[in-house]
Design an enzyme around this catalytic site. Structure first.
Site, PDB file in Angstrom:
ATOM      1  N   ASP A  62       1.131  -1.078  -0.033  1.00 31.76           N
ATOM      2  CA  ASP A  62       0.058  -0.021   0.042  1.00 31.76           C
ATOM      3  C   ASP A  62       0.889   1.248  -0.155  1.00 31.76           C
ATOM      4  OD1 ASP A  62      -2.342   1.561   0.646  1.00 31.76           O
ATOM      5  OD2 ASP A  62      -1.390   1.811   2.453  1.00 31.76           O
ATOM      6  N   ASP A  92      -0.151   5.161   1.003  1.00 31.10           N
ATOM      7  CA  ASP A  92      -0.174   6.070   1.999  1.00 31.10           C
ATOM      8  C   ASP A  92      -0.221   5.378   3.262  1.00 31.10           C
ATOM      9  OD1 ASP A  92      -0.736   8.328   0.283  1.00 31.10           O
ATOM     10  OD2 ASP A  92      -2.724   7.202  -0.291  1.00 31.10           O
TER      11      ASP A  92
HETATM   12  P1  B16 Z   1      -6.915   9.946  -3.573  1.00 32.95           P
HETATM   13  P2  B16 Z   1      -3.948   3.973  -0.248  1.00 32.95           P
HETATM   14  C1  B16 Z   1      -5.573   5.712  -0.276  1.00 32.95           C
HETATM   15  O1  B16 Z   1      -4.302   5.545  -0.609  1.00 32.95           O
HETATM   16  C2  B16 Z   1      -5.590   6.354   1.194  1.00 32.95           C
HETATM   17  O2  B16 Z   1      -5.386   5.728   2.158  1.00 32.95           O
HETATM   18  C3  B16 Z   1      -7.121   6.962   1.434  1.00 32.95           C
HETATM   19  O3  B16 Z   1      -7.160   7.548   2.606  1.00 32.95           O
HETATM   20  C4  B16 Z   1      -7.690   8.093   0.177  1.00 32.95           C
HETATM   21  O4  B16 Z   1      -8.871   8.173   0.228  1.00 32.95           O
HETATM   22  C5  B16 Z   1      -7.532   7.078  -0.962  1.00 32.95           C
HETATM   23  O5  B16 Z   1      -6.008   6.588  -1.275  1.00 32.95           O
HETATM   24  C6  B16 Z   1      -7.827   7.724  -2.231  1.00 32.95           C
HETATM   25  O6  B16 Z   1      -6.757   8.803  -2.565  1.00 32.95           O
HETATM   26  O7  B16 Z   1      -8.132  10.999  -3.018  1.00 32.95           O
HETATM   27  O8  B16 Z   1      -5.725  10.441  -3.604  1.00 32.95           O
HETATM   28  O9  B16 Z   1      -7.260   9.272  -4.783  1.00 32.95           O
HETATM   29  O10 B16 Z   1      -3.738   3.727   1.379  1.00 32.95           O
HETATM   30  O11 B16 Z   1      -4.610   2.844  -0.638  1.00 32.95           O
HETATM   31  O12 B16 Z   1      -2.512   4.128  -0.665  1.00 32.95           O
HETATM   32 MG    MG Z   2      -2.707   3.221   3.323  1.00 35.07          MG
END
Ligand code: B16
Ligand code: MG
Length: 211
Positions: A8, A10
């Site tokens: 993953d 974030d």
């Molecule tokens: P975006 P991951 C996720 O990333 C985040 O944890 C989540 O908080 C976020 O809403 C989602 O990506 C979408 O992100 O708005 O930048 O498209 O943890 O799966 O890397």
């Molecule tokens: Mg994450």
């Protein structure tokens, strides 16, 4: 036998999870909607629109308003991403990725974020992975396993041959649903379904499936 690791983004490779929190918090404060770190944990791994629904729980807004709120949050988030540099990738993360490659493992990103490639470019990791699957590749975000299935396909491995490293409950659920070996870091360590729990990424190298 484990032959690949899907990360993953974030909250696992980078601390961009905190940028997400601050951008949602700014929006919630502006709207007078209560929002704290505990609620933020429910947004981990969840798509932007699904996150917004959680932020606005109990409040009624039109679909048009919601679309504008999601854009407002994303603009604030992308503003904070501008400050990212290669220095934001810790030595431990860089060394772990390199050590996994040296041991012959394939490595991939499986992130719900549509900003994944922008982030990886900013920190100089765009070419560090054998494959990237992100929010632009999928129709269903975590806890649906789609993003991990796309990632495993791109590194030509079966889910049973891959570890998924996640900081999100939704991500651990997705890994289990897809038949991957779930390894939890951060908030996801509280998830009962994790096969292993690590405190920092370097501990991956000590797991029995990797050693
Ligand atoms: P975006 P991951 C996720 O990333 C985040 O944890 C989540 O908080 C976020 O809403 C989602 O990506 C979408 O992100 O708005 O930048 O498209 O943890 O799966 O890397
Ligand atoms: Mg994450």
């Amino acid at each position: 036998m484990i032959k690949g690791i899907i990360f993953d983004l974030d909250g696992v490779i980078l601390s961009t999870d905190d940028f997400h929190y601050k951008a949602w918090k700014a929006l919630a404060d502006r709207l007078g909607v209560p929002f704290d770190r505990e609620k933020n944990n429910r947004l981990r791994g969840v798509s932007r629109m699904a996150s917004l629904e959680i932020v606005l729980e109990g409040y009624d807004f039109s679909e048009e308003d919601k679309k504008r709120f999601a854009e407002e949050k994303n603009e604030a988030y992308r503003e904070s991403l501008k400050g990212l540099t290669p220095k934001d990738v810790t030595e431990e993360v860089r060394n772990t990725l390199e050590a996994l490659h040296q041991k012959g493992f394939k490595i991939a990103i499986g992130s719900s974020s549509k900003n994944t490639k922008l982030i990886l470019t900013q920190v100089g990791l765009l070419n560090a992975f054998d494959a990237i699957a992100d929010g632009t590749d999928i129709t269903h975000s975590k806890p649906n396993p789609e993003v991990f299935l796309v990632a495993s396909k791109r590194i030509c491995l079966d889910p049973s041959e891959c570890i998924v490293v996640e900081d999100a409950f939704a991500g651990i659920d997705a890994a289990i649903a897809g038949g991957f070996l779930p390894v939890a870091i951060g908030d996801a360590r509280n998830h009962k379904g994790a096969a292993h729990r690590i405190d920092s990424l370097g501990q991956l190298l000590s797991l029995p499936e990797i050693r």
